[in-house]
Each structure stands twice: as C-alpha cells, then as structure tokens.
Scaffold this motif. Structure first.
Motif, short mmCIF file in Angstrom:
data_model
loop_
_atom_site.label_atom_id
_atom_site.label_comp_id
_atom_site.label_asym_id
_atom_site.label_seq_id
_atom_site.Cartn_x
_atom_site.Cartn_y
_atom_site.Cartn_z
N GLU A 1 0.82 -1.21 0.00
CA GLU A 1 0.00 0.00 0.00
C GLU A 1 0.86 1.26 0.00
OE1 GLU A 1 -3.88 -1.79 2.41
OE2 GLU A 1 -2.47 -0.44 3.43
N GLY A 2 2.00 1.21 0.68
CA GLY A 2 2.83 2.40 0.80
C GLY A 2 3.73 2.66 -0.39
N ILE A 3 4.02 1.62 -1.16
CA ILE A 3 4.86 1.76 -2.36
C ILE A 3 4.06 1.22 -3.53
CG2 ILE A 3 7.07 1.27 -3.44
CD1 ILE A 3 8.28 0.89 -0.72
N PRO A 4 3.18 2.03 -4.10
CA PRO A 4 2.29 1.55 -5.17
C PRO A 4 3.07 1.25 -6.44
CG PRO A 4 2.11 3.93 -4.93
CD PRO A 4 2.97 3.46 -3.79
N SER A 5 2.53 0.35 -7.22
CA SER A 5 3.10 0.06 -8.53
C SER A 5 2.86 1.25 -9.45
CB SER A 5 2.45 -1.20 -9.11
OG SER A 5 2.95 -1.48 -10.40
N ARG A 6 3.92 1.67 -10.13
CA ARG A 6 3.81 2.84 -11.02
C ARG A 6 4.26 2.45 -12.43
NH1 ARG A 6 3.33 7.43 -7.80
NH2 ARG A 6 4.01 7.20 -5.64
N PHE B 1 10.65 5.90 -6.27
CA PHE B 1 10.58 4.73 -5.40
C PHE B 1 11.20 5.02 -4.03
CE2 PHE B 1 12.99 1.13 -3.67
CZ PHE B 1 11.97 0.23 -3.43
N LEU B 2 12.35 5.67 -4.01
CA LEU B 2 13.00 6.01 -2.75
C LEU B 2 12.16 7.00 -1.95
CD1 LEU B 2 16.74 6.31 -3.85
CD2 LEU B 2 15.62 4.40 -2.67
N GLN B 3 11.52 7.95 -2.63
CA GLN B 3 10.60 8.86 -1.93
C GLN B 3 9.47 8.07 -1.27
OE1 GLN B 3 9.46 11.67 -5.06
NE2 GLN B 3 10.47 13.29 -3.90
N ASP B 4 8.89 7.13 -2.02
CA ASP B 4 7.82 6.31 -1.46
C ASP B 4 8.33 5.51 -0.26
OD1 ASP B 4 5.96 7.14 -3.34
OD2 ASP B 4 6.27 5.42 -4.66
N LEU B 5 9.54 5.00 -0.36
CA LEU B 5 10.12 4.21 0.73
C LEU B 5 10.27 5.05 1.99
CD1 LEU B 5 11.39 1.46 1.46
CD2 LEU B 5 13.59 2.40 0.71
N VAL B 6 10.74 6.26 1.84
CA VAL B 6 10.91 7.14 3.00
C VAL B 6 9.55 7.49 3.60
CG1 VAL B 6 11.69 9.42 3.75
CG2 VAL B 6 13.11 8.06 2.21
N ARG B 7 8.58 7.82 2.75
CA ARG B 7 7.24 8.14 3.26
C ARG B 7 6.63 6.95 3.99
NH1 ARG B 7 6.63 11.55 -1.40
NH2 ARG B 7 6.09 9.75 -2.68
N ASP C 1 15.06 15.23 -0.52
CA ASP C 1 15.02 14.82 -1.92
C ASP C 1 16.39 14.93 -2.56
OD1 ASP C 1 12.35 14.24 -1.76
OD2 ASP C 1 11.66 16.06 -2.75
N GLU C 2 17.14 15.96 -2.16
CA GLU C 2 18.49 16.13 -2.71
C GLU C 2 19.38 14.94 -2.33
OE1 GLU C 2 16.43 19.92 -2.67
OE2 GLU C 2 16.79 18.43 -1.09
N TYR C 3 19.22 14.49 -1.10
CA TYR C 3 20.01 13.34 -0.65
C TYR C 3 19.65 12.10 -1.48
CZ TYR C 3 21.82 9.70 2.45
OH TYR C 3 22.49 8.60 2.96
N LEU C 4 18.36 11.88 -1.69
CA LEU C 4 17.93 10.72 -2.46
C LEU C 4 18.42 10.79 -3.90
CD1 LEU C 4 14.24 10.31 -1.19
CD2 LEU C 4 16.28 9.05 -0.44
N TRP C 5 18.34 11.98 -4.49
CA TRP C 5 18.80 12.09 -5.88
C TRP C 5 20.31 11.89 -5.97
CZ3 TRP C 5 16.86 11.44 -10.39
CH2 TRP C 5 17.61 11.80 -11.51
N ASP C 6 21.04 12.35 -4.98
CA ASP C 6 22.49 12.13 -4.97
C ASP C 6 22.80 10.63 -4.93
OD1 ASP C 6 23.08 14.79 -5.13
OD2 ASP C 6 23.47 15.05 -2.97
N LEU C 7 22.01 9.87 -4.18
CA LEU C 7 22.21 8.42 -4.16
C LEU C 7 21.97 7.82 -5.54
CD1 LEU C 7 20.43 7.39 -0.82
CD2 LEU C 7 22.89 7.45 -1.26
N VAL C 8 20.88 8.22 -6.17
CA VAL C 8 20.57 7.70 -7.51
C VAL C 8 21.68 8.08 -8.49
CG1 VAL C 8 18.96 7.86 -9.45
CG2 VAL C 8 18.08 7.73 -7.10
N ALA C 9 22.20 9.28 -8.36
CA ALA C 9 23.22 9.77 -9.30
C ALA C 9 24.54 9.03 -9.18
CB ALA C 9 23.44 11.27 -9.08
N THR C 10 24.73 8.28 -8.09
CA THR C 10 25.98 7.51 -7.97
C THR C 10 25.98 6.28 -8.87
OG1 THR C 10 25.15 6.15 -6.12
CG2 THR C 10 26.25 8.24 -5.56
N LEU C 11 24.83 5.88 -9.37
CA LEU C 11 24.77 4.70 -10.22
C LEU C 11 25.34 5.02 -11.60
CD1 LEU C 11 21.20 3.30 -9.44
CD2 LEU C 11 23.39 2.47 -8.58
N PRO C 12 26.05 4.06 -12.19
CA PRO C 12 26.57 4.30 -13.54
C PRO C 12 25.44 4.44 -14.55
CG PRO C 12 26.85 2.00 -12.90
CD PRO C 12 26.40 2.72 -11.68
#
Length: 201
Positions: free
Chosen positions: A78-83, A96-102, A182-193
């Motif tokens: 319920e907290g992380i709906p399929s998108r 997805f990470l935003q949903d996880l934090v919420r 959100d900046e922290y979450l995006w920085d995590l995503v940006a570390t991926l190749p």
C-alpha cells in the motif's frame, strides 16, 4: 508462552472470510505492534483491539509471526504503489525512494519494522520470516536499479548497487536519524553508472 495455537486449523468450508474483519485485524496488529513492539504485542491484545475472538486470528494466521509477515507485505504494497515505468529510469528509482521514506516515516510501517528487527536477534523464526519478506522487497529495488544501469550488469553488480542505494536510506531511518531530503535521495541515484546510450538522453 508460545503465541501459536497448535489445535487451530484453517477451514476451507463454510462461509467465505470477511475481508472487513481481516482488515480490522491487520489495522489492530499494526497499531498494537507499533506501540508495544513485536514482543509486547500479544495475540490477545490484537484480538481485543480488533474486536474479535482470538480463535478468529488463529483461523487466519497460525502464529503472531505469520500475522506480522502478512502485515508487513500489506503495508509495503500500500505504501509503495506500482507505477508505470518512467522514461528516465533514474527518476523512477528516485520516486521509489521517496515512497520508501514516506512509508517508513508517515505510517506505522517503520515502527513495526524496527520492532521486528530488534526481536529478530532473539527469535530465529521471526528472523527467517523477516528475511523472506525483505528478499521479496529487494527484488523490486533490484529491478529498478537494473533499469538504470542496463541489462549488462551482473547479478553481483545489481546486489552491490541496491546496497549502495537502499542501505544509506535505512541507516538514516533506523540508526542515525539524520534528515533524508530529496536532494540526498537524488544524490544516491546519481551515484549509479549511467550507460552511454543515446536513447536515454
């Protein structure tokens, strides 16, 4: 004393299960476990909060461990709906990470997980059930990560990337208490190749 009722059986006959009653039990379990932790939340207390008899619980779940396993799955779904897939898979992972934090900060899911993790160190059965739940949720993270890094990444690479993305989030949620922006979450995503693919521009 064990919370399991060994004499209870799951009936496949008679009236169909009442979905409303199932939901009332899950809501009661969420409330009681979030307030008292796994150890302090008895099946008696959950039944009383739900307004049902304890035998009603055991007809649905053979033990408190199995009830918690189902509760975690329902809350996570319920907290992380399929998108639908985002044209930019990095943004899809970010959402997805935003949903996880919420899910962890704006519902009882985080409190339930914290209680389960604490008790798992002393309860091997609960630990096994929680690890099974976590493995299922991890597959969802892995699919999103693979969308970002590309199909050529090995399974070991994907596992490492999932740890790299999700691990810091739960470190802050469960241990440090540091803010997750959100900046922290995006920085995590940006570390991926990001593969050099013109179709991704």
């Amino acid at each position: 004393m064990s919370e399991t009722a060994p004499t209870a059986t799951r009936s496949t006959r008679g009236r169909p299960r009442d979905a409303g009653r199932d939901r009332a039990i899950l809501d009661a379990a969420r409330t009681v476990i979030a307030e008292r932790g796994f150890t302090g939340a008895s099946m008696d207390a959950i039944a009383q909060t739900a307004g049902v008899g304890k035998d009603t619980l055991y007809r649905r779940w053979s033990s408190k461990v199995q009830l918690v396993r189902h509760l975690l799955t329902v809350l996570a779904d319920e907290g992380i709906p399929s998108r639908p897939p985002d044209p930019d898979p990095r943004f899809g992972l970010f959402i997805f990470l935003q949903d996880l934090v919420r899910l962890n900060t704006r519902s009882d899911f985080g409190a339930v997980v914290a209680g389960v993790i604490g008790e798992s160190a002393r309860n091997p059965q609960l630990a096994d059930v929680f690890h099974s739940f976590w493995a299922e949720r991890r597959r969802s993270s892995a699919d999103l990560v693979r969308d970002v890094v590309g199909p050529e990444a090995s399974a070991d690479d994907i596992d490492r990337h999932v740890d790299q993305i999700v691990g810091p989030v739960y470190y802050r949620l469960l241990l440090s208490g540091d803010e997750i922006t959100d900046e922290y979450l995006w920085d995590l995503v940006a570390t991926l190749p990001w593969p050099d693919d013109p179709d991704r521009t």
